[in-house]
Design a protein around this motif. Structure first.
Motif: not given
Length: 69
Positions: A51, A53-54
């Motif tokens: 995940d 950069n999410r």
């Protein structure tokens, strides 16, 4: 040590592989092929950080129970 094999490729394919090796910075042809396949197949190196950069980091305001003074 990983197993090794020999594959036959055309001279034209080897020339393209030489160019790809310079572009992708592979140390060996095997490295270069792996880099290209990883990009084409979109295979993550591991599931750790999938995940990245999410989602954002948790902050103080995200705590459910805070010690109130």
């Amino acid at each position: 040590m990983r197993g090794k094999t020999t594959i036959m490729i055309t001279i034209e394919t080897k020339k393209l592989l030489d160019k790809a090796k310079k572009i992708f910075g592979g140390k060996t042809y095997d490295d270069t092929i792996r880099i290209m396949l990883d990009k084409v197949l979109n295979i993550p190196e591991s599931m750790f950080g999938v995940d990245k950069n999410r989602i954002s980091e948790f902050g103080e305001e995200d705590r459910l129970f805070r010690d109130e003074e």
